[in-house]
Scaffold this active site. Sequence first.
Site, PDB file in Angstrom:
ATOM      1  N   HIS A  82       0.824  -1.216   0.000  1.00  0.00           N
ATOM      2  CA  HIS A  82       0.000   0.000   0.000  1.00  0.00           C
ATOM      3  C   HIS A  82       0.858   1.265   0.000  1.00  0.00           C
ATOM      4  CE1 HIS A  82      -3.314  -2.737   0.975  1.00  0.00           C
ATOM      5  NE2 HIS A  82      -2.551  -3.205   1.944  1.00  0.00           N
TER       6      HIS A  82
ATOM      7  N   SER B 247      14.728  20.999 -16.747  1.00  0.00           N
ATOM      8  CA  SER B 247      13.574  21.878 -16.864  1.00  0.00           C
ATOM      9  C   SER B 247      13.971  23.139 -17.628  1.00  0.00           C
ATOM     10  CB  SER B 247      13.064  22.254 -15.470  1.00  0.00           C
ATOM     11  OG  SER B 247      12.170  23.344 -15.536  1.00  0.00           O
TER      12      SER B 247
ATOM     13  N   LYS C 149      16.456  21.112 -11.794  1.00  0.00           N
ATOM     14  CA  LYS C 149      15.691  19.886 -12.004  1.00  0.00           C
ATOM     15  C   LYS C 149      16.475  18.831 -12.782  1.00  0.00           C
ATOM     16  CE  LYS C 149      12.087  18.993 -11.103  1.00  0.00           C
ATOM     17  NZ  LYS C 149      10.869  19.249 -11.880  1.00  0.00           N
TER      18      LYS C 149
ATOM     19  N   GLU D 227       8.828   8.256 -17.210  1.00  0.00           N
ATOM     20  CA  GLU D 227       7.512   8.861 -17.390  1.00  0.00           C
ATOM     21  C   GLU D 227       6.966   8.613 -18.790  1.00  0.00           C
ATOM     22  OE1 GLU D 227       8.155  12.911 -16.310  1.00  0.00           O
ATOM     23  OE2 GLU D 227       8.316  12.472 -14.164  1.00  0.00           O
TER      24      GLU D 227
END
Length: 471
Positions: A159, A280, A286, A293
């Site tokens: 979980h 970024s 970043k 992704e």
Amino acid sequence: MNQTTRLWGGRFRKPPDPRLMKLSSAAGEHARLVPQDVAGGKAHAAALESAGLLSRTERDLIAQGLDGIARDVAAGTIAPAAGDEDVHTFIERVLTERIGPTGAKLRAGRSRNDQAANNLKLYLRQKARSIGAMLAELLAAIAEQSERHAASVCPGFTHLQNAQPATFGHWLMAHGQVLLRDASRLQDWEKRSGQSPLGAAAFAGSAITLDPAASAAALGYEAPFENSVDAVAARDHVAEFLFVAALTLADLSRLAEEVTLWTSRQFGWVTLDDGFATGSSIMPQKKNPDIAEISRGRAARLAGDVVTMLGALKGLPLSYNRDLAEDKRTAFDAVDVLEEVLPAFAGLIASMEVHPEPMRAQAGLGFTLATEVADYLARQGVPFAEAHEITGALVRYCEEMGRELESLDAVDLRAVDPRLDGGVLDCLTLDAAVKARSGHGGTAPERVREQIARFRTRLSALEGWAGETGR
């Protein structure tokens, strides 16, 4: 397109409307099937020679002409024209232009129906092994990182909550095992795709080429079709290929999600190599896990391809219908996605830097050693239901005192329950917890290393299959 360059039209009184041709034509999109159409054409030429419709000289002339077309397409010197309805029309047009009327003899005894079925099946059978090789590269990277961190303790989750300590090698191998099963599904798929459609013609079989076994063997199939209607109408092999591709990406997307978590500042388990991350446009600090992704997003595309193919097949009457042309759009997309995602992900996994220190520091948080207490009591003869309650009380005691289980001493234990003797303390370490899980498939480091050894044996077999030639 005039009537002589179309593969049909003799009974029509006027040419097709441009709007029909725009919807119907796909020669450019299907040009990647030229090698398969050429291979099928050469096999069919041999069948026509056996049937007495071609001389040996004519067969050789056709074979040489087809090979020349394949070379020129690969070199980019020729391509389907706007007037070519499909790849079959393109090849027959160019072949006839180059060798004359002999090229037009190749159409005897076959149909675009069995050609289309054969082309895509051959293409996917060839791609299955190259995709298998890409999967093997990814699996090898997983095995290498897992071996390196077979004893690196990390939190295990259920979980997405800290549950019990594990080793990072064991956790990563869980992803390797499921992806290895996906690779085995690809191998199983190849076995079920081993019947050649050539010789089925439109659907009833050919009255000219009566030995489809010969062309099947020439093209690397195990056997010819058993039923000519099924040969041109079936696309279950496409749907199954799409399912294997979609499941592979769905499984990989779970690893992609974990990589995204591991590389976050909150986890800090992994640093991506600069060559496999992006930045970024506005935030200079970043470092983004774009490969992970993008892979998650592509998994959704492949799931859509499966649904598209199943929708096209649902309720479709036998034998051939143009609905089946959707097979190439979906199959090409699946192949393209796998060929982009798998190598990139293999590079990401192989090059990532794993940090055992923060993993270990987080491994005991959230009372992950509580199960060790309950197991200890059970081994002392306390019924597990009662041991569970005692351990729960111990956790509650720690919460109230702002303590972790590892910090307790014998006095703390007896304050909760007299059956919690000092022997419990030997269990309340991360290393003891993972070492205790020493059954087959457990997270104990020696078991993890044994698992990886077995995994590498199966991976070697996959690499051997993927590297076989002649298909």
